[in-house]
Each structure stands twice: as C-alpha cells, then as structure tokens.
Write an enzyme that holds these catalytic residues in place. Structure first.
Site, PDB file in Angstrom:
ATOM      1  N   GLY A 164      44.101  50.546  35.983  1.00  0.00           N
ATOM      2  CA  GLY A 164      45.540  50.712  36.145  1.00  0.00           C
ATOM      3  C   GLY A 164      46.078  52.027  35.605  1.00  0.00           C
ATOM      4  O   GLY A 164      47.254  52.326  35.751  1.00  0.00           O
ATOM      5  N   PHE A 201      48.852  50.976  50.045  1.00  0.00           N
ATOM      6  CA  PHE A 201      49.309  50.180  48.902  1.00  0.00           C
ATOM      7  C   PHE A 201      49.530  48.725  49.315  1.00  0.00           C
ATOM      8  O   PHE A 201      50.204  48.462  50.317  1.00  0.00           O
ATOM      9  CB  PHE A 201      50.610  50.773  48.341  1.00  0.00           C
ATOM     10  CG  PHE A 201      51.171  49.995  47.179  1.00  0.00           C
ATOM     11  CD1 PHE A 201      50.485  49.933  45.968  1.00  0.00           C
ATOM     12  CD2 PHE A 201      52.383  49.322  47.294  1.00  0.00           C
ATOM     13  CE1 PHE A 201      51.002  49.215  44.895  1.00  0.00           C
ATOM     14  CE2 PHE A 201      52.898  48.597  46.213  1.00  0.00           C
ATOM     15  CZ  PHE A 201      52.211  48.543  45.028  1.00  0.00           C
ATOM     16  N   HIS A 207      44.203  39.764  41.823  1.00  0.00           N
ATOM     17  CA  HIS A 207      43.064  40.492  41.268  1.00  0.00           C
ATOM     18  C   HIS A 207      41.919  39.498  41.154  1.00  0.00           C
ATOM     19  O   HIS A 207      42.008  38.527  40.404  1.00  0.00           O
ATOM     20  CB  HIS A 207      43.450  41.060  39.898  1.00  0.00           C
ATOM     21  CG  HIS A 207      42.310  41.653  39.119  1.00  0.00           C
ATOM     22  ND1 HIS A 207      42.402  42.837  38.439  1.00  0.00           N
ATOM     23  CD2 HIS A 207      41.046  41.224  38.907  1.00  0.00           C
ATOM     24  CE1 HIS A 207      41.247  43.103  37.855  1.00  0.00           C
ATOM     25  NE2 HIS A 207      40.413  42.128  38.116  1.00  0.00           N
ATOM     26  N   ARG A 291      30.411  47.084  31.979  1.00  0.00           N
ATOM     27  CA  ARG A 291      30.310  46.546  30.614  1.00  0.00           C
ATOM     28  C   ARG A 291      30.501  45.036  30.663  1.00  0.00           C
ATOM     29  O   ARG A 291      30.862  44.477  31.691  1.00  0.00           O
ATOM     30  CB  ARG A 291      31.438  47.139  29.771  1.00  0.00           C
ATOM     31  CG  ARG A 291      32.794  46.858  30.429  1.00  0.00           C
ATOM     32  CD  ARG A 291      33.990  47.095  29.548  1.00  0.00           C
ATOM     33  NE  ARG A 291      35.149  46.439  30.121  1.00  0.00           N
ATOM     34  CZ  ARG A 291      35.940  46.949  31.044  1.00  0.00           C
ATOM     35  NH1 ARG A 291      35.717  48.160  31.499  1.00  0.00           N
ATOM     36  NH2 ARG A 291      36.948  46.255  31.523  1.00  0.00           N
TER      37      ARG A 291
HETATM   38  C1  MV4 Z   1      46.120  48.857  43.906  1.00  0.00           C
HETATM   39  C2  MV4 Z   1      47.280  48.081  44.070  1.00  0.00           C
HETATM   40  C3  MV4 Z   1      47.851  48.023  45.315  1.00  0.00           C
HETATM   41  N1  MV4 Z   1      47.291  48.694  46.341  1.00  0.00           N
HETATM   42  N2  MV4 Z   1      45.607  49.518  44.945  1.00  0.00           N
HETATM   43  C4  MV4 Z   1      45.579  48.230  39.208  1.00  0.00           C
HETATM   44  C5  MV4 Z   1      44.304  48.207  38.459  1.00  0.00           C
HETATM   45  C6  MV4 Z   1      43.365  48.996  39.273  1.00  0.00           C
HETATM   46  N3  MV4 Z   1      42.028  48.569  39.128  1.00  0.00           N
HETATM   47  C7  MV4 Z   1      43.849  48.813  40.661  1.00  0.00           C
HETATM   48  N4  MV4 Z   1      45.221  48.422  40.561  1.00  0.00           N
HETATM   49  C8  MV4 Z   1      45.964  48.289  41.670  1.00  0.00           C
HETATM   50  N5  MV4 Z   1      45.480  48.939  42.743  1.00  0.00           N
HETATM   51  C9  MV4 Z   1      46.200  49.434  46.133  1.00  0.00           C
HETATM   52  N6  MV4 Z   1      45.674  50.106  47.152  1.00  0.00           N
HETATM   53  C10 MV4 Z   1      47.793  47.412  42.974  1.00  0.00           C
HETATM   54  C11 MV4 Z   1      47.138  47.514  41.761  1.00  0.00           C
HETATM   55  C12 MV4 Z   1      47.750  46.796  40.704  1.00  0.00           C
HETATM   56  C13 MV4 Z   1      47.147  45.722  40.116  1.00  0.00           C
HETATM   57  C14 MV4 Z   1      45.885  45.332  40.511  1.00  0.00           C
HETATM   58  C15 MV4 Z   1      45.271  44.270  39.912  1.00  0.00           C
HETATM   59  C16 MV4 Z   1      45.929  43.592  38.900  1.00  0.00           C
HETATM   60  C17 MV4 Z   1      47.177  43.971  38.492  1.00  0.00           C
HETATM   61  C18 MV4 Z   1      47.797  45.034  39.092  1.00  0.00           C
HETATM   62  C19 MV4 Z   1      49.067  45.391  38.674  1.00  0.00           C
HETATM   63  C20 MV4 Z   1      49.669  46.434  39.273  1.00  0.00           C
HETATM   64  C21 MV4 Z   1      49.017  47.149  40.270  1.00  0.00           C
END
Ligand code: MV4
Length: 445
Positions: A164, A201, A207, A291
């Site tokens: 993030g 996006f 997640h 990890r």
């Molecule tokens: C994103 C997304 C929306 N669209 N990618 C946040 C952690 C990182 N590993 C990837 N993340 C995100 N990537 C795209 N193309 C939204 C997030 C994201 C998010 C992802 C997982 C858990 C919580 C989050 C909170 C805000 C944004």
C-alpha cells in the site's frame, strides 16, 4: 538440521519462531533493544544479546550488530520474522557471505518479487491473472497515453513500494501528468527507485492471498487462501481462512497457476501471493511477500500444518512431503483478530505499562502473544500486542468462539482495539462475509 537459530525480531513473532525452534530441538538466540530487555522473547530464549537502543534503526535493523551477535553465539541460521530485515535482500546476501543460513528465499528471489514491475512481468510470463496495466512508465506523456489505453480510473504504483506504500489513484486525464511527476519523486525519496507503473483501478476490492511453501528440491506446496479485506490504512485488522468469496474451483485454478510460476522461478521458502478480487469475483495478482506473515496462523488451523517449522526445514535443505492444492482437505474455518495497543476509535497508539493481563482460552482458541502483565509496551515499535486466533467447524462457530474469547481477554493499564473487534463481529456485513477493504472506514460504534 540447524543447531542454533538467531531470531532477528521481537514480540509475538519472535515467540512464534522460538516455539518452532523448541519443537524442532534447535537452540534459540534472542536479540533485543534496551527497552526490550525484559520482553518475553528474551526471557524464553536460550541466550540473548542486546544489539542497541530503542530506535529500531540502531537495534533490530542494525545489520553489523546482528551478524556479530550470530557469530559470537555460534548460531548457524537467522530467522528474520516479518517486518524489520525480513525482505532485505542485502541482509540475506550478507548472511550468506558470513556463512549464516538466512531462513527465507534466496536474495535473487527476494529482489525479483520485491520489485513490483519485475514481479508483474514474471507473473505475466507464467500465466498469473493480471489487471490491464503497464511496465515502467517513461514520462508524463507515456503515462497519459497508457492511461488512455487502460481507461480511467487508473492507479500509479511505485516499483519499489508494496503493502500500500507509494500508490496514487488518478481519475481523469487532466491529473495524470502531475500525478506521474509526484509519484516519481515520492518513489525516489521513499524507495530510492523512481520507477512507476500503472494499472486499472478497482474501486472496492477484496484482498485475498495464497499461502505457498517451496523447498530446495523443486517442490512447491500451496495451502489455500486467506481473506484479509478487513484493513485500515493497509493495516490488516481481522483475517480468516478460507475466504467466504472463494470457491473450490477458483482455489484449485489459482493454486495451479501459482505453483507453475514458483516452480519456474525456483522459489525455495515460505511466501504469500497477494490478489485483488473485483465485484465479479475475478482475481488479479498484486504482489508477493517473501516472508512469514502475521496472519499465517489461520492457515495453520485449517490445514493442520506448522508453517514456521516447515519454513525452517526447507531452509535446512530438507525435501518436504506435505499435502498441497487439491489434496489439502481444508478443515473448518479460522479467524484472527490483531490486538493492538491503540485507542479503538481514533487508532492513536497507546503504549505503556500492562497492569493486568489475562488471555482467553478454551477449545478452538489460540493466542500468540508478545507481552505479559507487568511488561511496559515501548512506543518505538508496531503496536500489535497479541493475536487471538479461533477455529471452528463452520465460520459461524469460529465467530462465536472469537466473540467469547474477546469478551474474556483482560488487558489493563493501556487502551486496546478489542472494542473495535467486538463491533466488527457484530456488523451484519462482516457476519455475512460481505466485507471489502472499505468496511472499517464505514463502521460506526
Ligand atoms: C490496487 C487497488 C485497486 N486497484 N490496485 C493496496 C495494497 C497493495 N498491495 C495493493 N493495493 C491496492 N491495489 C488496483 N489496480 C486497491 C488497493 C488497495 C487495497 C488493496 C488490498 C487491501 C486494502 C487496500 C486498501 C486500499 C487500496
């Protein structure tokens, strides 16, 4: 097998690794900072070495001191836990050069998966599902051209970021050039790497992450997924296994694709592949963590496999024989609540003296803790005190056991986020398994 492991960490994960060492008949060396001299991992280890003052840069991140501590105590391996040096390829390489086994993947694998652009390219090459997106962007004009092709909204991400950090959402063309310039300079400042790429996006994703383990004999095992959507500012709050949004067919497909990718790249340790799930249930690869993760116990409870013991066995060169993928046979459901020293509504950290400490117990309840009554929680580190993990035959049973466990948990002298957990476990969407990464910001209690 190793004779002695130095644990380069603190808190509950140091205790977790210590227990694995005990079970495997391996001696354990703790390191600690000044303010952690009375911490539980120090009390339970066979030996302990003070590596510096409270400031983590001068203690738990102090590479020369940690290597010296390993040499002085005659350790033959180093377990980095999570955070601190766990994803530092230079540290892993230095361990190797000093004749110490780093309990993790090779420095090469850490560098590959640690660079989000290279990871994305590898994922693409080996057939993991990806969102529409790009490799490194050349300049603002390139960003504008690519964003138009992908379609707005897009998200700019730093190649050196992850978890993030270093992300920026762009909703229209008028913002893209300025956003690119800012993302580039922030990436240079934050990660010493200006590379930025973009992706379509996804507005309100789940997640979902897949637990994997490789050994040095070309085997890759997959242990099913965890649902980690209940987060705040990229800090997970509650995790569970399996995900209420997963199906056996999707799990099998995902496990097979990840196995292929990790066999091809020669992955030799514990790891987690992180995916976003959109509203339609499509999964997209985001990044890989090389990890052990905070939330590994939910996978341990539903698989019956000790992930840390097997991570150590793999690092020692053993050929692992474990069930994997379709042969796994997941048993029931597990939840994990992270208990933090913080105000439950404002999330302000709340370090201080723990005056009273009575953890819950009973059937299907596990507590992995890094504190005790009489311990002073330092303000220099992550505020997580302990994890409560419950297991049940069904999700409803795991939730019921978690509610009981949280009601029993007495922590006096400091504030904790236990009331937040209690509110989440009463929320109708959470109880129904309908959570997203935005559930917590909307919660009122
Ligand atoms: C994103 C997304 C929306 N669209 N990618 C946040 C952690 C990182 N590993 C990837 N993340 C995100 N990537 C795209 N193309 C939204 C997030 C994201 C998010 C992802 C997982 C858990 C919580 C989050 C909170 C805000 C944004």
């Amino acid at each position: 097998m190793f004779g002695k492991i130095l644990i380069a960490n603190r808190g509950e994960i140091a205790m977790r690794v210590l227990r694995a060492c005990r079970n495997l008949g391996i001696r354990a060396v703790a390191i600690h900072s000044d303010v952690d001299a009375t911490a539980p991992h120090v009390r339970f280890a066979d030996e302990a070495v003070c590596v510096g003052p409270a400031d983590p840069r001068r203690s738990y991140l102090n590479i020369p001191q940690i290597i010296a501590a390993a040499e002085i105590t005659g350790a033959d391996a180093v377990h980095p836990g999570y955070g601190f040096l766990s994803e530092n390829a230079e540290f892993a390489e230095l361990c190797r050069r000093c004749g110490l086994n780093f309990i993790g993947p090779t420095p090469e694998a850490m560098r590959l998966w640690g660079d989000k652009v290279r990871a994305r390219e590898a994922a693409k090459r080996f057939g993991l599902p990806l969102l529409p997106g790009t490799t490194v962007l050349r300049d603002g004009d390139d960003a504008a051209t690519q964003a138009a092709l992908v379609g707005y909204p897009v998200i700019l991400k730093a190649a050196g970021g992850g978890g993030g950090r270093g992300m920026r959402v762009v909703r229209e063309e008028s913002e893209i050039r300025r956003a690119f310039e800012m993302a580039t300079s922030e990436a240079q400042a934050g990660f010493k790497n200006p590379d930025v790429y973009l992706e379509k996006f996804v507005e309100e994703p789940r997640h979902i992450e897949l637990q994997v383990l490789g050994d040095s004999h070309g085997h890759i095992f997959t242990f099913g997924e965890r649902e980690c959507s209940l987060q705040r500012r990229h800090q997970k709050i509650i995790e569970e296994a399996p995900s209420p949004a997963m199906t056996p067919d999707k799990r099998a497909e995902l496990s097979a694709a990840c196995t292929r990718a990790l066999v091809e790249t020669g992955y030799t340790s514990l790891g987690t592949l992180e995916f976003l799930m959109d509203e339609r249930g499509n999964l997209y690869f985001m990044e890989m963590n090389t990890r052990v993760q905070v939330e590994h116990p939910v996978t341990e409870l539903v698989t019956g496999i000790d992930l840390v013991e097997n991570q150590i066995r793999a690092a020692a060169g053993e050929a692992l024989t474990l069930p994997s993928g379709r042969a796994l046979g997941l048993r029931g459901h597990a939840l994990e609540c992270r208990i933090n020293a913080e105000d439950p509504r404002t999330f302000v950290p709340w370090p201080g003296l723990i005056t009273e400490y009575l953890p819950p117990g009973g059937g299907g309840v596990r507590v992995d803790s890094g504190v005790y009554g009489g311990f002073r929680v330092p303000n220099n580190y992550d505020p997580m005190l302990a994890k409560v993990i419950t297991h049940g035959a069904t999700r409803a049973e795991a939730i019921a056991r978690m509610r009981t466990a949280l009601d029993e948990f007495i922590i006096g002298g400091i504030r904790t986020n236990i009331p937040l957990h209690q509110a989440l476990l009463r929320d109708p969407d959470v109880v129904a398994g309908k959570m997203s990464t935005r559930t917590i910001e909307r919660l009122r209690f």
